[in-house]
Every structure is written in C-alpha cells, then in structure tokens.
Write an enzyme that holds these catalytic residues in place. Structure first.
Site, mmCIF file in Angstrom:
data_model
loop_
_atom_site.group_PDB
_atom_site.id
_atom_site.type_symbol
_atom_site.label_atom_id
_atom_site.label_comp_id
_atom_site.label_asym_id
_atom_site.label_seq_id
_atom_site.Cartn_x
_atom_site.Cartn_y
_atom_site.Cartn_z
ATOM 1 N N ASP A 14 -1.392 1.070 9.968
ATOM 2 C CA ASP A 14 -0.991 0.746 11.335
ATOM 3 C C ASP A 14 0.166 -0.258 11.326
ATOM 4 O OD1 ASP A 14 -1.035 0.812 14.054
ATOM 5 O OD2 ASP A 14 -2.959 -0.208 14.295
ATOM 6 N N HIS A 31 8.133 4.693 10.632
ATOM 7 C CA HIS A 31 7.318 5.699 9.939
ATOM 8 C C HIS A 31 7.923 6.019 8.565
ATOM 9 C CE1 HIS A 31 4.859 5.994 13.402
ATOM 10 N NE2 HIS A 31 5.712 6.640 14.161
ATOM 11 N N LEU A 125 -6.572 10.263 -9.671
ATOM 12 C CA LEU A 125 -6.780 9.773 -8.302
ATOM 13 C C LEU A 125 -6.954 10.965 -7.365
ATOM 14 C CD1 LEU A 125 -6.592 7.322 -6.259
ATOM 15 C CD2 LEU A 125 -4.183 7.911 -6.015
HETATM 16 C C1 FPP Z 1 0.477 3.906 13.007
HETATM 17 O O1 FPP Z 1 1.530 3.040 13.346
HETATM 18 C C2 FPP Z 1 0.953 4.922 12.091
HETATM 19 C C3 FPP Z 1 0.941 6.263 12.333
HETATM 20 C C4 FPP Z 1 0.441 6.843 13.580
HETATM 21 C C5 FPP Z 1 1.471 7.225 11.363
HETATM 22 C C6 FPP Z 1 1.215 6.947 9.930
HETATM 23 C C7 FPP Z 1 2.288 7.603 9.138
HETATM 24 C C8 FPP Z 1 2.894 7.084 8.053
HETATM 25 C C9 FPP Z 1 2.475 5.845 7.416
HETATM 26 C C10 FPP Z 1 4.062 7.725 7.420
HETATM 27 C C11 FPP Z 1 3.910 9.077 6.881
HETATM 28 C C12 FPP Z 1 2.710 9.294 6.046
HETATM 29 C C13 FPP Z 1 2.722 9.906 4.847
HETATM 30 C C14 FPP Z 1 1.437 10.221 4.190
HETATM 31 C C15 FPP Z 1 3.945 10.248 4.142
HETATM 32 P P1 FPP Z 1 1.995 2.970 14.870
HETATM 33 O O2 FPP Z 1 3.083 3.945 15.065
HETATM 34 O O3 FPP Z 1 0.826 3.144 15.774
HETATM 35 O O4 FPP Z 1 2.527 1.504 14.916
HETATM 36 P P2 FPP Z 1 2.435 0.484 16.147
HETATM 37 O O5 FPP Z 1 0.978 0.285 16.451
HETATM 38 O O6 FPP Z 1 3.091 -0.756 15.616
HETATM 39 O O7 FPP Z 1 3.193 1.107 17.289
#
Ligand code: FPP
Length: 240
Positions: A14, A31, A125
C-alpha cells in the site's frame, strides 16, 4: 529449504499513490516504483527463510478505480510477468496466480499462465500473486465446492473440509506474517481464512520505498513474537 519448513509471508503493498503524490508525479508512476519494490522483496525472501510470498497486487475492489489507472496496473502486471519470468526461473521462484481468472484482460491471463508454466519447477520460493482477488469470494467458491458433498457437521471436520476446498483453488497454507505498508492497518479482504493466526506487522513505509531490509526487520519482529495459537505461554515467566 525443504517445502513446509519456511515462512509464509503475505504483503498488502500500500502507498503507491501517496509516494507519487509526494513527488508531484502521476499515481501510475507510484505503481511503477511499486513493481521495483516487488523485485526487491522477491530477491530478499529466500535468504530470510521465506518459503511462500503472497502479494496483493490487485483486489477485486480495485476495478472501482478510474479506468486509466486500472489499465495502467494491468499493463504493469503484464509487463512484470513477461519481463521477469526468466529471472524468476533463474532464482528458482515458482509463480502462482491467486484470484479470479475470468475477468482479467486476455493478455494478462495468458502471461500469468505462461509464467506459471515456465516457473513450475522452482523450489526456492513460492510467489503467489493475488490479482482480482477477494478472500470472501474465495470462501464462497470453496463453500460452493463443498455443496453436494457430505459436509461434515462436526466443526473440526468441517474446518478441514473447507481448508481442503480452499487449497483446491490454489489458496495457500496459513499465513505466518502479514505485512501492510503505508501506515494503514486493515485486512481489506485479503486471505481472511489463511490469516486466522497470522502475526501482523504494520509499517509506515510506503510500498515503493520498501526493500529487503524492511522485510528483514519485519521477519525479526515476527520471530520475537510468541505464537500461542490460543494456548498458554511456554516461555519461562520473567524473574521478579
Ligand atoms: C496500493 O497502493 C497498491 C495497489 C492497488 C497496486 C499494487 C501494485 C503494485 C505494487 C505494482 C505492480 C505489482 C506487481 C506484482 C508487478 P494505492 O494505489 O492504494 O496507494 P495510496 O493508498 O497511497 O493511494
């Protein structure tokens, strides 16, 4: 490491959006930086005794985000699966997809299935990517698998049957350590069944800043915790 002896660590990644906002960048850049953090934790995991790593990459509720952000995340997942597979094979990582497969863009699903196939012999893993994942949905589907079978009335046997039904759809063993980054402290429909006795570590670090050292710290915190699974402490009482 023999299978079954290492930790199952699950991470709610997050804070990508906030990381980007702090830098005046579009959320999608957050992201992208988050994908780099994924590489770092995958690399660090086997050395820290992590046998299974489950990452919450896209929740079933994330479809509610604006279309351009959903598309960018799907593109990123596709690129990760396509470009990282060779590296995963090299590192002995076995990749598995968790979640619904029927709503994913065809090319993302194809890349995931290809990656699952290419990495199937990995034994360092188990990397589980939860995409279009909802724990409630997984539980409902497990219950559906049991429908029509002789569901045992005895609670222990029912629990066992439901566990087997969860496993049948690729859900992992119990989580040992659940990490959530960015200061948020909730489960957000992630691995509800498997986290029954998980230890939780919440860190203010935003996901794109997370790395091997952060994972190591969380694993150290985990090892200092006493897991009683509802029983009594087996540690000697402190003197005095
Ligand atoms: C939450 O942060 C994150 C997500 C909804 C997406 C997670 C994706 C990645 C880490 C990148 C791609 C993954 C892989 C496996 C290559 P948020 O967007 O809710 O952040 P915020 O709460 O600060 O708005």
């Amino acid at each position: 490491m023999s299978r079954g002896s290492g930790l199952h660590v699950a991470i709610i990644m997050d804070g990508n959006g906030r990381w980007a906002r702090e830098r005046g960048l579009p959320r999608t850049r957050g992201h992208r930086a988050g994908a780099a953090a994924v590489r770092r934790v995958v690399e660090a995991s086997p050395g820290l005794g992590v046998e299974t790593l489950t990452l919450y990459a896209f929740s079933a509720d994330n479809w509610k985000r604006p279309r351009p952000e959903v598309n960018a995340l799907m593109r990123l997942l596709h690129r990760y699966l396509r470009t990282e597979t060779a590296e995963l094979v090299e590192r002995g990582v076995r990749l598995k997809l968790l979640g619904r497969r029927d709503r994913l863009p065809t090319r993302v699903l194809k890349a995931a299935v290809d990656a699952e196939h290419a990495t199937r012999d990995g034994d360092h893993l188990d990397l589980q990517l939860a995409i279009d994942y909802s724990a409630r949905d997984a539980l409902v589907r497990a219950a559906e698998l049991l429908r029509g079978s002789q569901v045992p009335v005895c609670p222990d046997r029912f629990t066992h049957a439901l566990s087997r039904a969860m496993n049948a759809q690729g859900a992992p063993r119990d989580v040992d350590l659940l990490i959530r980054t960015s200061g948020e402290e909730r489960l957000s429909d992630f691995l509800l069944w498997e986290c029954a006795y998980a230890e939780f570590v919440f860190t203010p670090t935003l996901w794109p800043d997370f790395g091997g050292e952060d994972l190591e710290r969380a694993v150290e915190v985990f090892h200092r915790r006493e897991r009683r699974f509802g029983g009594l402490s087996t540690r000697p009482a402190a003197a005095g």
